[in-house]
Design an enzyme around this catalytic site. Structure first.
Site, short mmCIF file in Angstrom:
data_model
loop_
_atom_site.label_atom_id
_atom_site.label_comp_id
_atom_site.label_asym_id
_atom_site.label_seq_id
_atom_site.Cartn_x
_atom_site.Cartn_y
_atom_site.Cartn_z
N ASN A 97 11.29 8.13 0.88
CA ASN A 97 11.72 8.67 -0.42
C ASN A 97 11.17 10.07 -0.72
O ASN A 97 11.22 10.54 -1.85
CB ASN A 97 11.37 7.71 -1.56
CG ASN A 97 9.85 7.53 -1.69
OD1 ASN A 97 9.10 8.03 -0.86
ND2 ASN A 97 9.42 6.85 -2.73
N ASP A 126 8.25 8.10 5.85
CA ASP A 126 8.43 8.22 4.40
C ASP A 126 9.92 8.20 4.08
O ASP A 126 10.66 9.07 4.51
CB ASP A 126 7.80 9.55 3.95
CG ASP A 126 8.03 9.82 2.47
OD1 ASP A 126 8.33 8.86 1.73
OD2 ASP A 126 7.92 10.99 2.06
N ASP A 138 -10.36 -7.87 7.40
CA ASP A 138 -11.15 -6.64 7.29
C ASP A 138 -12.64 -6.96 7.17
O ASP A 138 -13.03 -7.86 6.41
CB ASP A 138 -10.67 -5.90 6.02
CG ASP A 138 -11.35 -4.56 5.84
OD1 ASP A 138 -11.21 -3.71 6.72
OD2 ASP A 138 -12.03 -4.38 4.80
N ASP A 147 8.21 11.45 -0.96
CA ASP A 147 7.01 11.76 -1.74
C ASP A 147 5.82 12.12 -0.84
O ASP A 147 4.70 12.30 -1.32
CB ASP A 147 6.65 10.61 -2.70
CG ASP A 147 6.26 9.33 -1.97
OD1 ASP A 147 6.33 9.32 -0.72
OD2 ASP A 147 5.91 8.35 -2.64
N ASP A 205 6.12 4.45 3.62
CA ASP A 205 6.39 3.28 2.78
C ASP A 205 7.07 2.19 3.59
O ASP A 205 7.40 2.38 4.77
CB ASP A 205 7.24 3.69 1.56
CG ASP A 205 8.35 4.65 1.95
OD1 ASP A 205 9.12 4.28 2.84
OD2 ASP A 205 8.41 5.78 1.40
N GLU A 250 -11.64 -7.77 12.50
CA GLU A 250 -12.29 -6.48 12.71
C GLU A 250 -13.74 -6.79 13.05
O GLU A 250 -14.60 -6.89 12.18
CB GLU A 250 -12.22 -5.60 11.46
CG GLU A 250 -12.72 -4.20 11.77
CD GLU A 250 -13.23 -3.41 10.57
OE1 GLU A 250 -13.49 -2.21 10.74
OE2 GLU A 250 -13.39 -3.99 9.48
#
Ligand code: GLC
Ligand code: CA
Length: 567
Positions: free
Chosen positions: A53, A51, A230, A55, A59, A290
């Site tokens: 930033n 992370d 997917d 939060d 990201d 998948e």
């Protein structure tokens, strides 16, 4: 077989750390392999990697900040689970815009930067293409649901009920309840194999196909090196919507067990895969699938009869095997005999972590090293799951109110959901494992104090340094990259042994998959390596570092030995 360098000698366990960038600088010439055959892939669950930033959610800039780590580890390509705009009902597997980045993960400019930095680090980017369904907030579905005569009505699967309050058939959603959602506005049901917020696209509509193929090209032009597709099994449904046969018993959501014969694995899937492959071939890109399959024959079909579908359908059966030498020996033999290029996986964001799953509760670290040695030295391409290289463990919720994954709430306590295997990457032993300066979106297990990147880098016997050693070896050793798989000592109930043979070179891999010491003997004259002379490449057992003959090796419990044998 090997370019012997000082660095390589240092790989032998006990001596310690492997130099970064080794694999990116020197790769042996390939015997006609495609880039993805020699590559090591690494799955990143973007919410949970790093992370940037504060939060509490990972990201793209966080991923970018860890490229040095990934390069030093020996990763050639990262598959990023969906990072597109999404209401996050299924944590990104409900996409509301295929051609953008969700704000919580960054911007398209961040993506371009990540890709550019990736190139500098020798790391390609693979995106996750959610082909079966969109979010119900996607403009396509919003239009489709707006009226029964809407322009995009036929982009999804709408049907009248059988009778009042009765869905069109008995199909069950994989995530619980009927697969049909009533829409009072247009007096019809729409179909969703997963959550109601994930309506299935109608792949029989050529406009859907064109739009989705366009999405693939859009990202290829932006530089992505391929897609993980997917839930490919679920693309098509029987147009007559025949009921599925029900089976005895109930599933984890309390629904009747069912044979998904009319809504999964329909033959039409293969036409779409062939089409997607034609698009990807223009960009030298790779398609990963998948592919949950019942057996090798089913898996084989996903490569396409003429090798014209997926280059890399995942062997997910591997994740369901019991930790046992005969069990793995038999499975590998089946895959190898299929004549296709295997794709080995031991974990992902939908299943309990490999450390817990294969572990016996007492020797999980040793077993983690055995599994790494196995799937990183077999003939084929491995796909790692973030954190597996440090022995990350499941951190399952113990109270229903803590569960984030919706299937864990609807299925509690039989189905506890997938939060446990999706917790933040453990970078160091500081607060929040160095993942975030904020509050992590999922709790980090207390074991992060010892299972973390920073501490494991310092420990020559850590799981992390074992992975690094294996990956560096794999990238340098022609026999491991290109060699055929030859099973050895096939009657041994405890020790899995094989040769990877390439021309005049061969690597011997020996894995004691038992909790007791074992003695093994090898006579490799039939395989053309009768001298019995061996040079150790990598081992978990210090006393084997200077082994010189394979005529007899004494293995400690769970020991791994990898050596170069000579003619
Ligand atoms: C795949 C994903 C899983 C997701 C499902 C629905 O199985 O791996 O995480 O929930 O598809 O998109
Ligand atoms: Ca963030």
């Amino acid at each position: 077989m090997l370019r012997i360098t000082a660095r390589l000698l240092a790989l032998v366990v006990g001596i310690g750390l492997v130099s970064p960038c080794l694999h990116a600088q020197q790769k042996p010439a390939s015997a006609g392999h495609q880039w993805w055959q020699n590559a090591v892939f690494y799955e990143i669950y973007p919410r949970s990697f790093a992370d940037s930033n504060g939060d509490g959610i990972g990201d793209l800039n966080g991923i970018a900040s860890k490229l040095d780590y990934l390069q030093a580890l020996g990763v050639d390509a990262i598959w990023i689970a969906p990072c597109f705009p999404s209401p996050q009902v299924d944590f990104g597997y409900d996409v509301s815009d295929y051609e953008n980045i969700d704000k919580m993960y960054g911007t398209l400019a961040d993506f371009d930067r990540l890709e550019k930095l990736g190139k500098e680090h020798g790391i390609k980017i693979i995106l996750d293409f959610v082909v079966n369904h969109t979010s119900d907030q996607h403009p396509w579905f919003i239009n489709s649901a707006s009226s029964s005569t809407a322009r995009k009505r036929d982009w999804y699967i709408w049907r009248a009920g059988k009778a009042a309050n009765q869905p069109p058939n008995n199909w069950i959603s994989a995530f619980g309840g009927s697969a049909w959602q009533w829409d009072a506005k247009t007096n019809q049901y729409y179909y969703h194999f997963f959550y109601p917020q994930q309506p299935d696209l109608n792949w029989r509509n050529p406009a859907v196909k064109d739009a989705m193929f366009g999405v693939a090209s859009w990202w290829y032009k932006r530089g992505v090196a391929g897609f993980r597709l997917d839930a490919v099994d679920t693309l098509f449904e029987d147009p007559a919507l025949r009921d599925n046969a029900t089976l005895p018993g109930k599933n984890k959501q309390g629904d009747p067990n069912m044979k998904n014969e009319n809504n999964t694995k329909l033959p039409e899937v293969h036409q779409v895969l062939q089409g997607l492959r034609q698009v990807s071939d223009k960009y030298d890109a790779v398609l990963i699938g998948e592919t949950w399959t019942a057996d090798v024959n089913e898996l084989k079909q996903y490569y396409g009869e003429h090798g014209n579908e997926l280059q890399m359908p995942m062997d997910l059966m591997f994740t369901e095997l019991k930790f046992s030498a005969p069990v793995f020996r038999q499975h590998i033999a089946g895959i190898d005999a299929s004549g296709r290029w295997p794709v080995y996986v031991i974990g992902n964001h939908d299943i309990v972590r490999s450390w817990n799953r294969y572990g016996d509760g007492k020797h999980n670290d040793e077993i983690a090293k055995d599994m790494a040695a196995l799937y990183l030295t077999l003939r084929g391409t491995p796909i790692m799951y973030y954190g597996e290289e440090i022995g990350m463990q499941n951190n399952d919720p113990v109270r229903k109110e803590d569960v984030k994954d919706p299937i864990g709430r609807t299925g509690w306590p039989t189905e506890i959901g997938r939060d446990g295997e999706r917790t933040p990457m453990q970078w160091n032993d500081t607060a929040n494992a160095g993942f975030t300066t904020g509050i992590p979106w999922l709790p980090i297990p207390v074991t992060y104090k010892t299972y973390n990147v920073a501490d494991e880098l310092k420990d020559p016997n850590s799981i992390l340094n074992w992975y690094k050693g294996l990956l560096a070896l794999r990238h340098q050793d022609q026999a491991l990259l290109e060699g055929e798989y030859i099973a050895l000592n096939q009657d041994d109930p405890n020790v899995l042994s094989y040769l990877r043979r390439y021309k005049d070179e061969a690597a011997l891999v020996v894995i004691n998959m038992s909790a007791s010491p074992q003695k093994v003997n090898f006579d490799l004259s039939k395989q053309g390596f009768g001298s019995g002379v061996v040079k150790t490449l990598l081992t978990t057992q210090p006393s084997l570092k200077n082994a010189s003959s394979v005529k007899q090796l004494s293995l400690e419990p769970f020991a791994v030995y990898i050596g170069e044998v000579t003619k």
